[in-house]
Design a protein around this motif. Structure first.
Motif, PDB file in Angstrom:
ATOM      1  N   TYR A   1       0.823  -1.207   0.000  1.00 19.67           N
ATOM      2  CA  TYR A   1       0.000   0.000   0.000  1.00 19.67           C
ATOM      3  C   TYR A   1       0.867   1.272   0.000  1.00 19.67           C
ATOM      4  O   TYR A   1       0.487   2.288  -0.573  1.00 19.67           O
ATOM      5  CB  TYR A   1      -0.978   0.013   1.180  1.00 19.67           C
ATOM      6  CG  TYR A   1      -0.326  -0.001   2.548  1.00 19.67           C
ATOM      7  CD1 TYR A   1      -0.008   1.197   3.191  1.00 19.67           C
ATOM      8  CD2 TYR A   1      -0.033  -1.191   3.179  1.00 19.67           C
ATOM      9  CE1 TYR A   1       0.593   1.191   4.437  1.00 19.67           C
ATOM     10  CE2 TYR A   1       0.569  -1.213   4.419  1.00 19.67           C
ATOM     11  CZ  TYR A   1       0.887  -0.017   5.060  1.00 19.67           C
ATOM     12  OH  TYR A   1       1.491  -0.024   6.284  1.00 19.67           O
ATOM     13  N   VAL A   2       2.052   1.199   0.609  1.00 23.45           N
ATOM     14  CA  VAL A   2       2.976   2.345   0.590  1.00 23.45           C
ATOM     15  C   VAL A   2       3.516   2.519  -0.824  1.00 23.45           C
ATOM     16  O   VAL A   2       3.563   3.633  -1.357  1.00 23.45           O
ATOM     17  CB  VAL A   2       4.129   2.154   1.600  1.00 23.45           C
ATOM     18  CG1 VAL A   2       5.152   3.275   1.472  1.00 23.45           C
ATOM     19  CG2 VAL A   2       3.594   2.075   3.017  1.00 23.45           C
ATOM     20  N   TRP A   3       3.919   1.417  -1.435  1.00 25.81           N
ATOM     21  CA  TRP A   3       4.431   1.459  -2.810  1.00 25.81           C
ATOM     22  C   TRP A   3       3.381   2.038  -3.762  1.00 25.81           C
ATOM     23  O   TRP A   3       3.671   2.896  -4.586  1.00 25.81           O
ATOM     24  CB  TRP A   3       4.833   0.047  -3.245  1.00 25.81           C
ATOM     25  CG  TRP A   3       5.320  -0.045  -4.654  1.00 25.81           C
ATOM     26  CD1 TRP A   3       4.632  -0.501  -5.736  1.00 25.81           C
ATOM     27  CD2 TRP A   3       6.587   0.358  -5.149  1.00 25.81           C
ATOM     28  NE1 TRP A   3       5.403  -0.419  -6.854  1.00 25.81           N
ATOM     29  CE2 TRP A   3       6.615   0.105  -6.528  1.00 25.81           C
ATOM     30  CE3 TRP A   3       7.721   0.901  -4.554  1.00 25.81           C
ATOM     31  CZ2 TRP A   3       7.711   0.375  -7.323  1.00 25.81           C
ATOM     32  CZ3 TRP A   3       8.830   1.173  -5.354  1.00 25.81           C
ATOM     33  CH2 TRP A   3       8.807   0.911  -6.709  1.00 25.81           C
ATOM     34  N   THR A   4       2.140   1.578  -3.596  1.00 26.42           N
ATOM     35  CA  THR A   4       1.049   2.063  -4.446  1.00 26.42           C
ATOM     36  C   THR A   4       0.833   3.563  -4.242  1.00 26.42           C
ATOM     37  O   THR A   4       0.677   4.314  -5.206  1.00 26.42           O
ATOM     38  CB  THR A   4      -0.249   1.291  -4.146  1.00 26.42           C
ATOM     39  OG1 THR A   4      -0.010  -0.109  -4.361  1.00 26.42           O
ATOM     40  CG2 THR A   4      -1.381   1.749  -5.040  1.00 26.42           C
ATOM     41  N   ASP A   5       0.836   4.010  -2.991  1.00 30.56           N
ATOM     42  CA  ASP A   5       0.649   5.426  -2.700  1.00 30.56           C
ATOM     43  C   ASP A   5       1.772   6.269  -3.323  1.00 30.56           C
ATOM     44  O   ASP A   5       1.509   7.326  -3.916  1.00 30.56           O
ATOM     45  CB  ASP A   5       0.588   5.661  -1.191  1.00 30.56           C
ATOM     46  CG  ASP A   5       0.278   7.102  -0.839  1.00 30.56           C
ATOM     47  OD1 ASP A   5      -0.554   7.723  -1.522  1.00 30.56           O
ATOM     48  OD2 ASP A   5       0.879   7.614   0.127  1.00 30.56           O
ATOM     49  N   LEU A   6       3.010   5.811  -3.205  1.00 30.84           N
ATOM     50  CA  LEU A   6       4.140   6.547  -3.786  1.00 30.84           C
ATOM     51  C   LEU A   6       4.016   6.633  -5.309  1.00 30.84           C
ATOM     52  O   LEU A   6       4.262   7.693  -5.901  1.00 30.84           O
ATOM     53  CB  LEU A   6       5.471   5.890  -3.408  1.00 30.84           C
ATOM     54  CG  LEU A   6       5.892   6.021  -1.941  1.00 30.84           C
ATOM     55  CD1 LEU A   6       7.126   5.169  -1.676  1.00 30.84           C
ATOM     56  CD2 LEU A   6       6.135   7.468  -1.577  1.00 30.84           C
ATOM     57  N   LYS A   7       3.644   5.519  -5.939  1.00 28.23           N
ATOM     58  CA  LYS A   7       3.492   5.507  -7.399  1.00 28.23           C
ATOM     59  C   LYS A   7       2.353   6.420  -7.852  1.00 28.23           C
ATOM     60  O   LYS A   7       2.460   7.108  -8.868  1.00 28.23           O
ATOM     61  CB  LYS A   7       3.254   4.074  -7.911  1.00 28.23           C
ATOM     62  CG  LYS A   7       4.425   3.130  -7.704  1.00 28.23           C
ATOM     63  CD  LYS A   7       5.619   3.530  -8.514  1.00 28.23           C
ATOM     64  CE  LYS A   7       5.492   2.997  -9.908  1.00 28.23           C
ATOM     65  NZ  LYS A   7       6.660   3.199 -10.733  1.00 28.23           N
TER      66      LYS A   7
END
Length: 117
Positions: free
Chosen positions: A73-79
């Motif tokens: 979910y962090v990776w998705t938010d950053l992207k």
């Protein structure tokens, strides 16, 4: 049957070096600098004075890679943030590091490294 293709355009052997250097400077291509031959320590001197691109950013040869694991979910938010701002994920992370107090040169805050190629 394949259609006939035009042959590659031949290269002119009399290339204008000045034009090439100007083009390289506008594209942000680094400049090769021949180290001075001063005998002892010339290799160390060349490493300390690594050539920098025309825009003053740190050359790729001096960049370090960081490999870290993040929750999905962090990776998705950053992207998503990177996509909304139309910048690279690297720029998002470096902006966050700068906000955290890490000193980062303005010339290294490239929004999208692909645009420099």
């Amino acid at each position: 049957m394949k259609e006939d293709r035009k042959p590659f355009m031949s290269l002119d052997v009399d290339v204008d070096d000045e034009k090439l250097e100007k083009l390289a400077a506008t594209k942000g291509v680094g400049v090769l600098v021949k180290p001075e031959a001063n005998g002892a320590g010339e290799g160390a001197e060349a490493k300390r004075k690594a050539p920098t691109p025309a825009n003053g950013a740190t050359p790729r040869s001096r960049m370090k890679t960081v490999n870290l694991e993040l929750p999905d979910y962090v990776w998705t938010d950053l992207k998503i943030r990177a996509a909304k701002e139309q910048v690279s994920l690297r720029h998002i992370v470096m902006t966050a590091l700068r906000d955290f107090g890490v000193e980062i040169a303005e010339s290294d805050m490239v929004q999208d490294g692909r645009r420099m190629r």
